[in-house]
Design a protein around this motif. Structure first.
Motif, mmCIF file in Angstrom:
data_model
loop_
_atom_site.group_PDB
_atom_site.id
_atom_site.type_symbol
_atom_site.label_atom_id
_atom_site.label_comp_id
_atom_site.label_asym_id
_atom_site.label_seq_id
_atom_site.Cartn_x
_atom_site.Cartn_y
_atom_site.Cartn_z
ATOM 1 N N ASP A 21 53.126 11.392 62.095
ATOM 2 C CA ASP A 21 53.288 12.348 60.684
ATOM 3 C C ASP A 21 53.049 11.540 59.533
ATOM 4 O O ASP A 21 54.167 11.253 58.893
ATOM 5 C CB ASP A 21 54.575 13.175 60.897
ATOM 6 N N ALA A 81 49.113 11.111 70.229
ATOM 7 C CA ALA A 81 49.656 12.125 69.341
ATOM 8 C C ALA A 81 49.564 11.670 67.910
ATOM 9 O O ALA A 81 49.950 10.270 67.764
ATOM 10 C CB ALA A 81 51.035 12.565 69.703
ATOM 11 N N ARG A 82 48.897 12.395 67.026
ATOM 12 C CA ARG A 82 49.057 11.647 65.685
ATOM 13 C C ARG A 82 50.316 11.630 65.211
ATOM 14 O O ARG A 82 51.146 12.510 64.990
ATOM 15 C CB ARG A 82 48.054 12.898 64.701
ATOM 16 N N THR A 109 41.557 16.334 68.815
ATOM 17 C CA THR A 109 42.379 17.262 69.234
ATOM 18 C C THR A 109 43.349 17.999 68.286
ATOM 19 O O THR A 109 43.238 17.445 67.149
ATOM 20 C CB THR A 109 43.070 17.192 70.613
ATOM 21 N N ARG A 110 43.702 19.218 68.493
ATOM 22 C CA ARG A 110 44.607 19.534 67.597
ATOM 23 C C ARG A 110 45.760 18.707 67.097
ATOM 24 O O ARG A 110 46.472 18.901 66.167
ATOM 25 C CB ARG A 110 45.212 20.794 67.948
ATOM 26 N N THR A 111 46.317 17.979 68.204
ATOM 27 C CA THR A 111 47.244 16.985 68.111
ATOM 28 C C THR A 111 47.248 15.480 67.738
ATOM 29 O O THR A 111 48.238 14.853 67.732
ATOM 30 C CB THR A 111 48.273 17.408 69.234
ATOM 31 N N GLY A 112 45.987 15.424 68.057
ATOM 32 C CA GLY A 112 45.767 13.800 67.755
ATOM 33 C C GLY A 112 44.439 13.694 68.392
ATOM 34 O O GLY A 112 43.237 13.963 67.994
ATOM 35 N N THR A 116 46.024 10.870 76.203
ATOM 36 C CA THR A 116 46.031 11.305 74.711
ATOM 37 C C THR A 116 46.832 10.625 73.906
ATOM 38 O O THR A 116 47.901 9.886 74.202
ATOM 39 C CB THR A 116 46.575 12.797 74.801
ATOM 40 N N TRP A 169 39.569 11.895 63.621
ATOM 41 C CA TRP A 169 40.842 12.208 64.074
ATOM 42 C C TRP A 169 41.780 11.798 62.859
ATOM 43 O O TRP A 169 42.816 11.991 63.023
ATOM 44 C CB TRP A 169 41.080 11.436 65.296
#
Length: 301
Positions: free
Chosen positions: A283, A280-281, A257-260, A278, A298
């Motif tokens: 940083d 989250a990736r 996804t756009r966030t992870g 879900t 991903w």
């Protein structure tokens, strides 16, 4: 605030809350690994454990000096694998154990020429190569490196069953092997499944354009019967980046996804997806989820 420590410290620290009986404690496992200045484990309780012993890049005398060194976590989140700095050997470890060499044939010299693959329970290793083909098969339960099936490396790796008791390989026949690399089922087919269920005969095949899969079929590797094509009802812009079965035989898809990453259960009949969770990736430049291979979609920022 997250607690940060080294693995050497963790080995001396019980993973049970003080005053709580062991049976009642929630097991702490690895949520994911990440690379900053060194490799780190982010645990399910939020703690961060540094693994300074692990190589982050292939050494100067390797075939691909400077290439990213793989770091793998088993699907159950209990085992992790890395090339160690001291001698370049590929080792296995848990949060409460010391290092164990997987095989002296798997070394940092071949990083980015060979790619280790790990079963969900962390007990079986297969190495794919740039040849193409497969190189090393290791059963860590028995501490044995096994000879190549059929005395040839001309195999493609398709997947482990979730329980780690079977391997699905492709050659001139799609073949299900047991842990001792004895052939159990063979099938001639043009399909290329990427997952095998715990019944050892149901396999999942992604359908469509590579890297943009949104459909799948189920293949019976005993009979050769393939189901109709089912469209997986993922959100717009998402694709089947990883396809697998869970321990109960349900189809599981992981999708960037756009966030992870989003993880879904998929209906085999309708393709309807049920979101499971879900992630989250973080940083960081590089991160690794349990069950990842050396590269997953991903991992890209």
């Amino acid at each position: 605030m997250r607690f940060r420590t080294t693995l050497a410290t963790l080995l001396l620290t019980p993973l049970i809350l003080a005053g709580q009986p062991a049976a009642a404690a929630t097991p702490v496992t690895i949520a994911y690994a990440q690379r900053t200045q060194t490799w780190e484990l982010v645990l399910t309780n939020g703690d961060v454990v540094e693994v300074p012993e692990a190589l982050t890049k292939a050494p100067a005398d390797a075939a691909n000096a400077g290439a990213q060194a793989p770091f793998l976590v088993s699907g159950d989140g209990r085992h992790f694998f890395y090339y160690r700095k001291s001698d370049g050997l590929f080792v296995e470890r848990t949060l409460n154990s010391t290092e164990r060499v997987v095989s002296r044939r798997i070394t940092a010299f071949a990083i980015n020429e060979e790619w280790p693959l790990v079963s969900d329970d962390g007990s079986y290793i297969v190495v794919s190569t740039s040849a193409p083909g497969l190189g090393v098969f290791v059963d860590l339960r028995k501490g044995k490196t096994l000879p190549l099936p059929g005395k040839t490396d001309a195999w493609g790796f398709n997947g482990f069953s979730p329980d780690g008791k079977r391997l699905l390989l492709s050659g001139d026949r799609l073949t299900v092997f047991d842990r001792g690399l004895r052939a159990r089922t063979r099938l001639k087919t043009g399909l290329y499944p990427t997952a095998l269920a715990n019944d050892y005969h149901t396999a999942a095949v992604p359908v469509g354009k590579w890297e943009k899969y949104r459909k799948l079929r189920l293949l019976n590797v005993r009979t050769g019967h393939a189901s109709r094509t089912v469209t997986v009802r993922l959100p717009r812009g998402q694709y089947i980046d990883d396809l697998d079965f869970d321990q109960t035989g349900r189809l599981i898809v992981r999708s960037k996804t756009r966030t992870g990453v989003a993880i879904y259960r998929v209906s085999k009949a309708s393709g309807k997806v049920t979101p499971l969770r879900t992630i989250a990736r973080p940083d960081v430049k590089v991160w690794v989820l349990p069950g990842d291979s050396s590269y997953e979609k991903w991992t890209e920022k």
